[in-house]
Design a protein around this motif. Structure first.
Motif, PDB file in Angstrom:
ATOM      1  N   GLY A  96       0.814  -1.208   0.000  1.00  0.00           N
ATOM      2  CA  GLY A  96       0.000   0.000   0.000  1.00  0.00           C
ATOM      3  C   GLY A  96       0.844   1.253   0.000  1.00  0.00           C
ATOM      4  O   GLY A  96       0.547   2.223  -0.716  1.00  0.00           O
ATOM      5  N   LEU A  97       1.924   1.259   0.783  1.00  0.00           N
ATOM      6  CA  LEU A  97       2.812   2.428   0.820  1.00  0.00           C
ATOM      7  C   LEU A  97       3.488   2.631  -0.530  1.00  0.00           C
ATOM      8  O   LEU A  97       3.592   3.766  -1.019  1.00  0.00           O
ATOM      9  N   LEU A  98       3.966   1.560  -1.127  1.00  0.00           N
ATOM     10  CA  LEU A  98       4.605   1.665  -2.440  1.00  0.00           C
ATOM     11  C   LEU A  98       3.633   2.187  -3.487  1.00  0.00           C
ATOM     12  O   LEU A  98       3.985   3.040  -4.321  1.00  0.00           O
ATOM     13  N   ALA A  99       2.392   1.707  -3.451  1.00  0.00           N
ATOM     14  CA  ALA A  99       1.385   2.185  -4.405  1.00  0.00           C
ATOM     15  C   ALA A  99       1.101   3.664  -4.205  1.00  0.00           C
ATOM     16  O   ALA A  99       0.902   4.415  -5.170  1.00  0.00           O
ATOM     17  N   ALA A 100       1.089   4.115  -2.949  1.00  0.00           N
ATOM     18  CA  ALA A 100       0.856   5.530  -2.677  1.00  0.00           C
ATOM     19  C   ALA A 100       1.986   6.383  -3.233  1.00  0.00           C
ATOM     20  O   ALA A 100       1.755   7.471  -3.796  1.00  0.00           O
ATOM     21  N   VAL A 101       3.218   5.909  -3.092  1.00  0.00           N
ATOM     22  CA  VAL A 101       4.369   6.643  -3.629  1.00  0.00           C
ATOM     23  C   VAL A 101       4.266   6.754  -5.148  1.00  0.00           C
ATOM     24  O   VAL A 101       4.492   7.827  -5.730  1.00  0.00           O
ATOM     25  N   VAL A 102       3.903   5.650  -5.802  1.00  0.00           N
ATOM     26  CA  VAL A 102       3.768   5.664  -7.259  1.00  0.00           C
ATOM     27  C   VAL A 102       2.628   6.588  -7.695  1.00  0.00           C
ATOM     28  O   VAL A 102       2.760   7.352  -8.668  1.00  0.00           O
ATOM     29  N   ALA A 103       1.510   6.554  -6.971  1.00  0.00           N
ATOM     30  CA  ALA A 103       0.368   7.404  -7.329  1.00  0.00           C
ATOM     31  C   ALA A 103       0.728   8.885  -7.203  1.00  0.00           C
ATOM     32  O   ALA A 103       0.393   9.689  -8.080  1.00  0.00           O
ATOM     33  N   GLY A 104       1.394   9.248  -6.105  1.00  0.00           N
ATOM     34  CA  GLY A 104       1.812  10.640  -5.958  1.00  0.00           C
ATOM     35  C   GLY A 104       2.760  11.062  -7.051  1.00  0.00           C
ATOM     36  O   GLY A 104       2.680  12.189  -7.580  1.00  0.00           O
ATOM     37  N   ALA A 105       3.676  10.171  -7.437  1.00  0.00           N
ATOM     38  CA  ALA A 105       4.627  10.494  -8.503  1.00  0.00           C
ATOM     39  C   ALA A 105       3.917  10.630  -9.850  1.00  0.00           C
ATOM     40  O   ALA A 105       4.309  11.471 -10.681  1.00  0.00           O
ATOM     41  N   LEU A 106       2.869   9.827 -10.088  1.00  0.00           N
ATOM     42  CA  LEU A 106       2.129   9.939 -11.347  1.00  0.00           C
ATOM     43  C   LEU A 106       1.405  11.281 -11.456  1.00  0.00           C
ATOM     44  O   LEU A 106       1.379  11.904 -12.524  1.00  0.00           O
ATOM     45  N   VAL A 107       0.801  11.719 -10.367  1.00  0.00           N
ATOM     46  CA  VAL A 107       0.162  13.047 -10.387  1.00  0.00           C
ATOM     47  C   VAL A 107       1.212  14.124 -10.648  1.00  0.00           C
ATOM     48  O   VAL A 107       0.991  15.061 -11.423  1.00  0.00           O
ATOM     49  N   SER A 108       2.375  13.977 -10.029  1.00  0.00           N
ATOM     50  CA  SER A 108       3.455  14.939 -10.259  1.00  0.00           C
ATOM     51  C   SER A 108       3.968  14.873 -11.686  1.00  0.00           C
ATOM     52  O   SER A 108       4.393  15.890 -12.244  1.00  0.00           O
ATOM     53  N   ALA A 109       3.958  13.673 -12.272  1.00  0.00           N
ATOM     54  CA  ALA A 109       4.420  13.549 -13.655  1.00  0.00           C
ATOM     55  C   ALA A 109       3.536  14.370 -14.588  1.00  0.00           C
ATOM     56  O   ALA A 109       4.031  15.032 -15.519  1.00  0.00           O
ATOM     57  N   LEU A 110       2.218  14.344 -14.355  1.00  0.00           N
ATOM     58  CA  LEU A 110       1.317  15.177 -15.161  1.00  0.00           C
ATOM     59  C   LEU A 110       1.619  16.658 -14.960  1.00  0.00           C
ATOM     60  O   LEU A 110       1.638  17.433 -15.929  1.00  0.00           O
ATOM     61  N   LEU A 111       1.842  17.048 -13.696  1.00  0.00           N
ATOM     62  CA  LEU A 111       2.195  18.439 -13.412  1.00  0.00           C
ATOM     63  C   LEU A 111       3.470  18.821 -14.133  1.00  0.00           C
ATOM     64  O   LEU A 111       3.569  19.907 -14.727  1.00  0.00           O
ATOM     65  N   ALA A 112       4.467  17.943 -14.100  1.00  0.00           N
ATOM     66  CA  ALA A 112       5.755  18.255 -14.714  1.00  0.00           C
ATOM     67  C   ALA A 112       5.644  18.358 -16.233  1.00  0.00           C
ATOM     68  O   ALA A 112       6.178  19.298 -16.847  1.00  0.00           O
ATOM     69  N   VAL A 113       4.946  17.424 -16.857  1.00  0.00           N
ATOM     70  CA  VAL A 113       4.852  17.419 -18.317  1.00  0.00           C
ATOM     71  C   VAL A 113       4.146  18.668 -18.819  1.00  0.00           C
ATOM     72  O   VAL A 113       4.614  19.347 -19.747  1.00  0.00           O
ATOM     73  N   PHE A 114       3.019  18.998 -18.213  1.00  0.00           N
ATOM     74  CA  PHE A 114       2.257  20.147 -18.702  1.00  0.00           C
ATOM     75  C   PHE A 114       2.943  21.477 -18.387  1.00  0.00           C
ATOM     76  O   PHE A 114       2.897  22.408 -19.184  1.00  0.00           O
ATOM     77  N   SER A 115       3.573  21.586 -17.222  1.00  0.00           N
ATOM     78  CA  SER A 115       4.161  22.873 -16.837  1.00  0.00           C
ATOM     79  C   SER A 115       5.575  23.056 -17.371  1.00  0.00           C
ATOM     80  O   SER A 115       5.969  24.186 -17.676  1.00  0.00           O
ATOM     81  N   ILE A 116       6.345  21.975 -17.508  1.00  0.00           N
ATOM     82  CA  ILE A 116       7.726  22.099 -17.969  1.00  0.00           C
ATOM     83  C   ILE A 116       7.835  21.880 -19.475  1.00  0.00           C
ATOM     84  O   ILE A 116       8.505  22.646 -20.169  1.00  0.00           O
ATOM     85  N   ARG A 117       7.166  20.849 -19.977  1.00  0.00           N
ATOM     86  CA  ARG A 117       7.270  20.534 -21.412  1.00  0.00           C
ATOM     87  C   ARG A 117       6.386  21.436 -22.255  1.00  0.00           C
ATOM     88  O   ARG A 117       6.806  21.985 -23.270  1.00  0.00           O
ATOM     89  N   TYR A 118       5.120  21.605 -21.840  1.00  0.00           N
ATOM     90  CA  TYR A 118       4.174  22.368 -22.656  1.00  0.00           C
ATOM     91  C   TYR A 118       3.940  23.785 -22.134  1.00  0.00           C
ATOM     92  O   TYR A 118       3.100  24.507 -22.681  1.00  0.00           O
ATOM     93  N   LEU A 119       4.624  24.178 -21.093  1.00  0.00           N
ATOM     94  CA  LEU A 119       4.646  25.562 -20.584  1.00  0.00           C
ATOM     95  C   LEU A 119       3.269  26.079 -20.185  1.00  0.00           C
ATOM     96  O   LEU A 119       2.989  27.277 -20.279  1.00  0.00           O
ATOM     97  N   VAL A 120       2.410  25.184 -19.726  1.00  0.00           N
ATOM     98  CA  VAL A 120       1.090  25.599 -19.241  1.00  0.00           C
ATOM     99  C   VAL A 120       1.266  26.252 -17.864  1.00  0.00           C
ATOM    100  O   VAL A 120       2.162  25.886 -17.095  1.00  0.00           O
ATOM    101  N   ASN A 121       0.429  27.220 -17.564  1.00  0.00           N
ATOM    102  CA  ASN A 121       0.506  27.904 -16.276  1.00  0.00           C
ATOM    103  C   ASN A 121       0.465  26.890 -15.140  1.00  0.00           C
ATOM    104  O   ASN A 121      -0.446  26.063 -15.042  1.00  0.00           O
ATOM    105  N   GLN A 122       1.463  26.950 -14.258  1.00  0.00           N
ATOM    106  CA  GLN A 122       1.623  25.931 -13.221  1.00  0.00           C
ATOM    107  C   GLN A 122       0.485  25.936 -12.204  1.00  0.00           C
ATOM    108  O   GLN A 122       0.078  24.881 -11.712  1.00  0.00           O
TER     109      GLN A 122
END
Length: 438
Positions: A194-220
């Motif tokens: 469960g802890l490992l899954a939570a870490v992966v889930a948090g990282a996946l949400v962050s991955a979306l934040l990173a891709v849109f804000s860093i790669r596509y320059l959308v307002n953070q």
């Protein structure tokens, strides 16, 4: 041969006077903090001193089972109210003089004022309650428990924003971590899964934040808000359709057991609080210490801070700005996911809709209050946890303070922090600004 020196008229300089003196830098004065001090001092006078009940507030530290017995602290409300009011008035005058001389109030002065005001409030409200005795150690221990997800969230905010990405999505990362920890832990029967899954889930949400804000320059900020809404809607839908239909299978996760450290856990007051924790509790201390050392004592931290302050200069000296931002945002999401796991693997027996209840935004306020420093954010999160715990404890004691006010107390503190009324905070200069390599 003679030399003629021409002095511009009106300059007031002479050939023998040497170079003209440099103009002094104008001091920018921030009066918000001493003005806040003054307002709170007046409140202390009217409430803690003049409005004291005349009873004594008793703060119990030890229980009968403790090996070392510490006498109770008995505080008469009237004398304590007047003493604290006078001390607050002295700090207010000192704050006004500090702003006049230096332009700002040192951080330790604001901390001392906050501690005194909280102490005065506790003495007044406990003395006026139906039950004038409170277990102080339990009050502090409860604050630590409630602050754990806030601390994980604030560490995620510090790590991300130090690299130049504003992490508004902390709420979504906490919620995703709580949901996946509950489901995975229930299905597998393992808290570690469960802890490992939570870490992966948090990282996946962050991955979306990173891709849109860093790669596509959308307002953070916009991306973060959208991700929070997306995660809240998705987890609510899955809760209604999946978890509610078979809660024994999908929403009955196991829990981490407390690990008591012998000898250290027997230390009065702080022992049970610091050394009788779950794995996540001890991991919280390690993460705070590791981030502080990493950000301010290592080459990696120097590069991260350079990317957050001046990405173009960092790129010039060979630092990969985009890769650094990606790595920090993903790591921040993983840490926030651990904070989300605390909700379902430690603090609660199951997942419920929007169970994070806005704590991601309070964690973001702790980042600002802590001045983007892991240690400062840690203590700011403890303050918010303490304010939340007071809501429950004082309601049980039967205080004259309306329960509605106690419920809004953590958010009131958050507003004061974000508004800058407890001291100006300047975050990383490039936070929120996308970087495009020329």
């Amino acid at each position: 041969m003679s030399t003629t020196v021409t002095v511009p008229s009106g300059s007031g300089a002479s050939p023998a006077a040497g170079p003209a003196p440099q103009p002094q830098r104008e001091i920018v004065r921030h009066w918000a903090t001493p003005i806040t001090f003054a307002v709170l001092t007046v409140i202390s006078l009217l409430v803690f001193a003049l409005g004291a009940s005349g009873e004594s507030a008793t703060f119990r530290i030890s229980t009968e089972a403790d090996a070392v017995q510490i006498p109770d602290i008995v505080a008469p409300t009237v004398p304590v109210g007047w003493i604290i009011t006078l001390l607050l008035a002295a700090l207010t005058v000192w704050g006004l003089l500090s702003v006049r001389r230096r332009g700002t109030v040192p951080g330790w002065g604001s901390a001392a004022f906050a501690v005194l005001f909280v102490a005065g409030f506790l003495v007044w409200v406990v003395g006026a309650a139906n039950t004038t005795t409170v277990f102080l150690t339990g009050l502090i221990a409860g604050a630590f428990v409630l602050a754990v997800p806030l601390i994980f969230g604030s560490m995620a905010g510090v790590l991300s924003e130090r690299a130049g990405v504003v992490n508004i999505a902390i709420e979504g990362q906490l919620l995703a971590g709580a949901f996946t920890a509950a489901v995975t832990g229930s299905v597998t029967g393992s808290v570690w899964a469960g802890l490992l899954a939570a870490v992966v889930a948090g990282a996946l949400v962050s991955a979306l934040l990173a891709v849109f804000s860093i790669r596509y320059l959308v307002n953070q900020v916009i991306v973060g808000v959208v991700l929070n809404v997306l995660v809240a809607g998705l987890t609510s839908f899955l809760f209604s359709t999946l978890l509610s239909s078979d809660s024994s299978r999908f929403n009955s996760p196991p829990h981490f057991e407390s690990i008591r450290i012998p000898v250290l856990a027997d230390i009065p007051v702080i022992g049970p609080i610091l050394f009788d924790q779950t794995v996540l509790g001890y991991g919280m201390y390690l993460i705070v210490a590791a981030l502080y050392v990493g950000l301010f004592r290592t080459r990696w931290g120097l590069r991260v801070r350079a990317v957050g302050e001046h990405p173009k200069a960092a790129d010039t000296v060979g630092i990969n700005v985009l890769r650094t931002r990606y790595a920090n945002v993903l790591l921040a999401g993983a840490i926030a996911g651990m904070g989300g796991a605390f909700f379902t693997l430690v603090n609660s027996s199951s997942f419920s809709k929007e169970m994070t209840a806005g704590q991601g935004f309070i964690a973001l306020a702790a980042v600002i209050f802590g001045r983007w420093n892991p240690i400062g954010a840690f203590f700011a999160a403890l303050l918010f946890g303490f304010a939340t715990n007071m809501q429950f404890v004082l309601a049980i004691l039967g205080t004259p303070v309306p329960s509605q006010f106690m419920a809004m107390l953590p958010y009131l503190v958050t507003i004061l922090v974000v508004a800058g009324l407890v001291g100006r905070s300047r975050g990383p200069a490039a936070a929120g600004t996308p970087y495009v390599k020329e």
